[in-house]
Design a protein around this motif. Structure first.
Motif, PDB file in Angstrom:
ATOM      1  N   LEU A   1     -10.129 -26.797  -1.491  1.00  0.00           N
ATOM      2  CA  LEU A   1     -10.415 -27.388  -2.796  1.00  0.00           C
ATOM      3  C   LEU A   1      -9.127 -27.608  -3.593  1.00  0.00           C
ATOM      4  CD1 LEU A   1     -12.585 -28.296  -4.836  1.00  0.00           C
ATOM      5  CD2 LEU A   1     -12.705 -25.912  -5.609  1.00  0.00           C
TER       6      LEU A   1
ATOM      7  N   TYR B   1     -15.994 -34.144  -1.895  1.00  0.00           N
ATOM      8  CA  TYR B   1     -16.216 -33.554  -3.209  1.00  0.00           C
ATOM      9  C   TYR B   1     -16.778 -34.585  -4.186  1.00  0.00           C
ATOM     10  CZ  TYR B   1     -13.348 -29.678  -1.522  1.00  0.00           C
ATOM     11  OH  TYR B   1     -12.851 -28.628  -0.790  1.00  0.00           O
TER      12      TYR B   1
ATOM     13  N   PHE C   1     -11.758 -31.203  -9.440  1.00  0.00           N
ATOM     14  CA  PHE C   1     -12.995 -31.289  -8.673  1.00  0.00           C
ATOM     15  C   PHE C   1     -13.735 -29.953  -8.707  1.00  0.00           C
ATOM     16  CE2 PHE C   1      -9.980 -33.859  -5.829  1.00  0.00           C
ATOM     17  CZ  PHE C   1     -10.159 -35.007  -6.568  1.00  0.00           C
TER      18      PHE C   1
ATOM     19  N   ALA D   1     -16.625 -27.958  -6.240  1.00  0.00           N
ATOM     20  CA  ALA D   1     -16.910 -28.026  -4.807  1.00  0.00           C
ATOM     21  C   ALA D   1     -18.200 -28.756  -4.481  1.00  0.00           C
ATOM     22  CB  ALA D   1     -16.937 -26.620  -4.212  1.00  0.00           C
ATOM     23  N   THR D   2     -19.249 -28.561  -5.297  1.00  0.00           N
ATOM     24  CA  THR D   2     -20.552 -29.097  -4.898  1.00  0.00           C
ATOM     25  C   THR D   2     -21.331 -29.783  -6.015  1.00  0.00           C
ATOM     26  OG1 THR D   2     -21.564 -26.907  -5.253  1.00  0.00           O
ATOM     27  CG2 THR D   2     -20.819 -27.424  -3.025  1.00  0.00           C
TER      28      THR D   2
ATOM     29  N   THR E   1     -13.898 -24.442  -8.663  1.00  0.00           N
ATOM     30  CA  THR E   1     -13.258 -25.654  -9.166  1.00  0.00           C
ATOM     31  C   THR E   1     -11.746 -25.543  -9.016  1.00  0.00           C
ATOM     32  OG1 THR E   1     -13.018 -24.789 -11.421  1.00  0.00           O
ATOM     33  CG2 THR E   1     -15.091 -25.920 -10.903  1.00  0.00           C
TER      34      THR E   1
END
Length: 255
Positions: free
Chosen positions: A128, A165, A210, A212-213, A234
């Motif tokens: 990430l 992402y 970003f 992750a999900t 994040t």
């Protein structure tokens, strides 16, 4: 209104940028298991005072925050990604910590952010953080005269998609110089060839971030900290750059 900077003004921003980069480098070393976020905040306050600089965050009161921000750095842990309000929290093994710093020196601003993993790092968290760093590099690479803001946005989004992402466009990059936030806005998703044309003298803070999900965020009860809606980890990376005739120049590099 977009304000273009002269070569001399960009060099003055570089002075501020080097200071910001140096402080963030110090914080990278200090962000260890057992360290309290408030100790990191105190270090930044001391360094700003010693340099005769001014925090861009202290007393900052935008429409999206609750009252004036009374700290000198944003510290966001794990599912927190932006505008993290430093509080009494001791870092634990595996925490993901984003540190965002904006400072003014002699009337010129620079803004940068880094994300570090405290202690042991999972492969998912490394991935990430790496994605935001790659997206930042891709954004900088296309910040050349003749391109447009959409080219920067598309470069960031392209990296995010390659990693799988989601992309949030509520908060992104921005112009800066005499103040922390100036035109134009630089979203983290867009179409190539669209938007404001990049010209020499344009200075921007580029900041891919970003979760992750999820692409949704919410504001913490503290009134400032933005967190991923589903609690996923994040990461956030940011540099201040200048568009020049010779290509993009990163102003937030350590001396």
């Amino acid at each position: 209104m977009v304000e273009l900077k002269s070569r001399a003004e960009i060099e003055r921003m570089r002075v501020t940028g080097r200071f910001v980069a140096d402080v963030l480098s110090e914080l990278r070393e200090r962000a260890q298991v057992g360290v309290n976020l408030l100790d990191l905040e105190k270090h930044v306050r001391r360094r700003i005072q010693e340099r005769g600089a001014t925090s861009c965050y202290w007393d900052y009161a935008p429409s999206f925050g609750r009252g004036p921000f009374r700290n000198t750095i944003c510290l966001s842990v794990n599912d927190a990604v932006l505008h993290g309000l430093p509080f009494d929290y001791t870092l634990r093994d595996g925490d993901v910590l984003s540190m965002d710093l904006a400072v003014e020196i002699d009337g010129w601003v620079a803004d940068s952010a880094v994300t570090v993993i405290v202690g042991s790092a999972s492969e998912e968290d490394r991935r990430l953080v790496c994605a935001t760093e790659e997206a930042l590099a891709a954004a900088i690479a296309v910040a050349v005269p003749g391109n447009r803001i959409g080219d920067i946005s598309a470069a960031i989004a392209g990296v995010a998609r390659s990693y799988g992402y989601p992309i949030n466009t509520e908060f992104g990059g921005h112009g800066l110089g005499r103040t922390m936030h100036e035109d134009p806005h630089v979203p983290n998703n867009g179409k190539p060839g669209r938007g404001f044309r990049l010209v020499p003298g344009l200075t921007l803070a580029l900041e891919p971030w970003f979760a992750a999900t999820t692409d949704r965020i919410f504001t913490d009860p503290d009134g400032w900290t933005l967190r991923s809606a589903d609690g996923s980890r994040t990461a956030h990376s940011e540099h201040t750059i200048a568009v020049t005739e010779d290509g993009p120049t990163v102003l937030t590099l350590a001396a």
